[in-house]
Enzyme design. Structure first.
Site, PDB file in Angstrom:
ATOM      1  N   ARG A 144       0.853  -1.182   0.000  1.00 55.36           N
ATOM      2  CA  ARG A 144       0.000   0.000   0.000  1.00 55.36           C
ATOM      3  C   ARG A 144       0.888   1.232   0.000  1.00 55.36           C
ATOM      4  O   ARG A 144       1.895   1.284   0.709  1.00 55.36           O
ATOM      5  CB  ARG A 144      -0.898   0.003   1.250  1.00 55.36           C
TER       6      ARG A 144
ATOM      7  N   TYR B 215      -3.418  11.592   6.850  1.00 49.92           N
ATOM      8  CA  TYR B 215      -3.544  10.166   7.168  1.00 49.92           C
ATOM      9  C   TYR B 215      -2.466   9.320   6.474  1.00 49.92           C
ATOM     10  O   TYR B 215      -2.158   9.544   5.306  1.00 49.92           O
ATOM     11  CB  TYR B 215      -4.923   9.643   6.727  1.00 49.92           C
TER      12      TYR B 215
ATOM     13  N   ASP C 191      -5.314   3.869  -0.122  1.00 52.86           N
ATOM     14  CA  ASP C 191      -6.491   4.101   0.732  1.00 52.86           C
ATOM     15  C   ASP C 191      -6.899   5.570   0.643  1.00 52.86           C
ATOM     16  O   ASP C 191      -6.141   6.459   1.032  1.00 52.86           O
ATOM     17  CB  ASP C 191      -6.117   3.736   2.183  1.00 52.86           C
TER      18      ASP C 191
ATOM     19  N   HIS D 129      -9.404   6.774   2.288  1.00 51.86           N
ATOM     20  CA  HIS D 129      -9.873   7.076   3.656  1.00 51.86           C
ATOM     21  C   HIS D 129     -11.072   8.016   3.692  1.00 51.86           C
ATOM     22  O   HIS D 129     -11.082   9.019   4.415  1.00 51.86           O
ATOM     23  CB  HIS D 129      -8.711   7.597   4.521  1.00 51.86           C
TER      24      HIS D 129
ATOM     25  N   GLU E 233      -9.128   1.979  -2.030  1.00 49.05           N
ATOM     26  CA  GLU E 233      -9.932   1.662  -0.838  1.00 49.05           C
ATOM     27  C   GLU E 233     -10.688   2.885  -0.327  1.00 49.05           C
ATOM     28  O   GLU E 233     -10.163   4.002  -0.367  1.00 49.05           O
ATOM     29  CB  GLU E 233      -8.951   1.166   0.230  1.00 49.05           C
TER      30      GLU E 233
ATOM     31  N   GLU F   8     -14.211  -1.365   5.938  1.00 46.97           N
ATOM     32  CA  GLU F   8     -13.528  -1.592   7.224  1.00 46.97           C
ATOM     33  C   GLU F   8     -14.338  -1.060   8.394  1.00 46.97           C
ATOM     34  O   GLU F   8     -14.156  -1.514   9.520  1.00 46.97           O
ATOM     35  CB  GLU F   8     -12.114  -0.998   7.215  1.00 46.97           C
TER      36      GLU F   8
ATOM     37  N   ARG G 177     -13.747  -5.408   2.882  1.00 45.30           N
ATOM     38  CA  ARG G 177     -12.727  -4.965   3.843  1.00 45.30           C
ATOM     39  C   ARG G 177     -13.094  -5.251   5.297  1.00 45.30           C
ATOM     40  O   ARG G 177     -12.498  -4.662   6.223  1.00 45.30           O
ATOM     41  CB  ARG G 177     -12.520  -3.452   3.676  1.00 45.30           C
TER      42      ARG G 177
ATOM     43  N   GLU H 201      -4.472  -7.602   4.730  1.00 41.58           N
ATOM     44  CA  GLU H 201      -3.652  -6.494   5.232  1.00 41.58           C
ATOM     45  C   GLU H 201      -2.882  -6.977   6.457  1.00 41.58           C
ATOM     46  O   GLU H 201      -3.447  -7.600   7.348  1.00 41.58           O
ATOM     47  CB  GLU H 201      -4.565  -5.319   5.620  1.00 41.58           C
TER      48      GLU H 201
ATOM     49  N   TRP I 251     -12.262  11.944   8.070  1.00 46.24           N
ATOM     50  CA  TRP I 251     -10.865  11.528   8.289  1.00 46.24           C
ATOM     51  C   TRP I 251     -10.662  10.124   7.768  1.00 46.24           C
ATOM     52  O   TRP I 251     -11.504   9.278   7.886  1.00 46.24           O
ATOM     53  CB  TRP I 251     -10.511  11.578   9.776  1.00 46.24           C
TER      54      TRP I 251
HETATM   55  O1  EZ4 Z   1      -7.556   4.199   9.880  1.00 48.74           O
HETATM   56  O2  EZ4 Z   1      -7.651   1.077  11.579  1.00 48.74           O
HETATM   57  O3  EZ4 Z   1      -6.804   0.594   5.943  1.00 48.74           O
HETATM   58  N1  EZ4 Z   1      -6.587   0.896   7.052  1.00 48.74           N
HETATM   59  C1  EZ4 Z   1      -7.113   1.930   7.709  1.00 48.74           C
HETATM   60  C2  EZ4 Z   1      -6.706   2.096   9.135  1.00 48.74           C
HETATM   61  C3  EZ4 Z   1      -7.747   2.818   9.989  1.00 48.74           C
HETATM   62  C4  EZ4 Z   1      -7.573   2.458  11.447  1.00 48.74           C
HETATM   63  C5  EZ4 Z   1      -8.648   3.116  12.312  1.00 48.74           C
HETATM   64  O4  EZ4 Z   1      -8.644   2.599  13.595  1.00 48.74           O
HETATM   65  O5  EZ4 Z   1      -7.840   2.697   7.128  1.00 48.74           O
HETATM   66  O6  EZ4 Z   1      -5.509   2.812   9.124  1.00 48.74           O
HETATM   67 CO    CO Z   2      -8.506   1.790   5.322  1.00 46.48          CO
END
Ligand code: EZ4
Ligand code: CO
Length: 412
Positions: free
Chosen positions: A147, A159, A220, A222, A246, A272, A293, A349, A412
């Site tokens: 990643r 992030y 990601d 996010h 992702e 996730e 995920r 992961e 976030w």
């Molecule tokens: O931000 O697990 O793909 N992984 C993620 C992680 C999440 C954390 C949050 O607790 O997006 O880094």
């Molecule tokens: Co993620």
């Protein structure tokens, strides 16, 4: 056999973990992961005050029945706190059943469908040279899929960027961007989606030029983009052949994925922060995603993870279970057993826990040549050293959050 005790253990070796330990009248124990990053104590209370009293005296072999009882008798369904609590019970019961049978859990799920689980690690860097070093470091650790997250010009703190590359100091986490940060208040980061959208394609072009076409690369988003922004990013990344993009949009608005799909063939991974099979129902049926995920820990355990993957198999959707360091070694082991058994495994992961965490949780999985295997110990293959765990009391910690330049709170 009867459950005679269920203890909730909170420990903070490198970060906070919540573990449920179920004991039977035959002296067997089973472990479950109930860690909900940044909101840990809510699950501790849910378990101690409302679940443990219901378990005492019940038959630990009745995994499906216990799951349905905890889910349906609460009346208030779903949600991360409820599902993390139920997930911990479910994992602990599978652990016990494996120990009774003398078999690793994957054998109870149908046996191995492959010899190992391809894992991906997290390379990151504020700049391209730092990112390249981090990719090389992960390749040296054995990772065959990586990643990629980088800094964005003009943004100070975002992030996914570790503040150090290379192995962490003794006892620390390799990935210091992952733990919720200890402190009374969450850290504030900054964000600008247009700056990010301009920059990221140039990063993947540079990474492909440096490392060639074969290395599977992931990214990601996010949850930060609007549907049309996500469509634009997916399209602009097509030349670089991502394994997946992702969480390109926030998960609540599932219709967003229809729009993204109309514009791009970049594979999509999501879920996730989902906590039930039903969160995936439309996304899988409409073939709006390519990878699931979910994590055993936040999804109600092994039982529903197996169910969602069997459903996904009908639509050629594969697994990509969430494996950050906030999933404890118990939760990670649980999903490794599922991943080994199902036919539609995709990728796992795998971030590496810190050395103190590995002393608290004694594990039997292996990571060789980029492939994970849960090992062949009966049950999940993880034991909790309660004395070690007792050395590290809970510490308040929060995930960071985001504001735009004008002060608006952003995803976030
Ligand atoms: O931000 O697990 O793909 N992984 C993620 C992680 C999440 C954390 C949050 O607790 O997006 O880094
Ligand atoms: Co993620």
């Amino acid at each position: 056999m009867k459950i005679t005790a269920a203890d909730v253990v909170v420990t903070s070796p490198n970060r906070n973990f919540v573990t449920l330990k179920i004991t039977t009248d035959e002296g067997l124990t089973g472990l479950g992961d109930a860690t909900l990053n940044g909101r840990e104590l809510a699950v501790v209370s849910y378990l101690r005050d409302h679940v443990v009293p219901l378990l005492i005296g019940s038959d630990p072999h009745r995994i499906e029945d216990t799951w349905q009882f905890l889910y349906r008798s609460a009346y208030w369904r779903r949600g991360p706190v409820t599902m993390a609590a139920i997930g911990a019970v479910d994992m602990a019961l599978w652990d016990i059943k494996g120990k009774v049978a003398g078999l690793p859990v994957y054998q109870l799920l149908g046996g191995a469908s492959r010899s190992g689980l391809m894992a991906y690690g997290h390379a990151s860097g504020a700049s391209l040279p730092e990112l390249f070093d981090s990719v090389r470091e992960h390749q040296a650790l054995g990772y065959r899929s990586i990643r990629v997250q980088t800094g964005v010009p003009g943004l100070n703190r975002i992030y996914g960027i570790a503040s150090q590359s290379g192995p962490a100091d003794a006892g620390a986490e390799r990935y210091d961007h992952e733990p919720a940060q200890r402190g009374a208040l969450p850290a504030e980061e900054d964000w600008d989606t247009r700056a990010y959208l301009r920059h990221i394609p140039t990063v993947f072009e540079a990474v492909r030029n440096e490392f060639g076409p074969e290395l599977p690369l992931l990214h990601d988003g996010h949850h930060r983009m609007t549907p049309i922004q996500a469509a634009k990013l997916g399209k602009s990344l097509e030349p670089y052949d991502l394994f997946w993009l992702e969480d390109c949009t926030p998960a609540e608005n599932q219709e967003a994925l229809r729009l993204v799909r109309q514009h791009t063939t970049t594979p999509l991974a999501i879920g996730e922060i989902f906590n039930t099979v039903w969160d995936f129902q439309s996304l899988i049926k409409e073939q709006l995603i390519d990878y699931v995920r979910a994590a055993s820990t936040h999804f109600g355990g092994i039982t529903p993870l197996r169910k969602v993957m069997d459903y996904a198999a009908q639509y050629q959707v594969r697994s990509g279970f969430h494996g950050p360091t906030d999933i404890s070694p118990v939760g990670l082991a649980a999903q490794m057993h599922v991943g080994l058994a199902i036919h539609n495994f995709g990728i796992q992961e795998y971030m590496q826990h810190g050395t103190k965490t590995n002393e608290v949780f004694r594990q039997s999985f292996t990571f060789e040549d980029g492939y994970l295997h849960p090992g062949d110990q009966p049950g999940l293959g993880v034991e909790l050293d309660v004395d070690e765990a007792g050395k590290y009391p809970y510490e308040t910690a929060y995930l960071p959050y985001n504001r735009l330049a004008d002060g608006t709170v952003h995803d976030w």
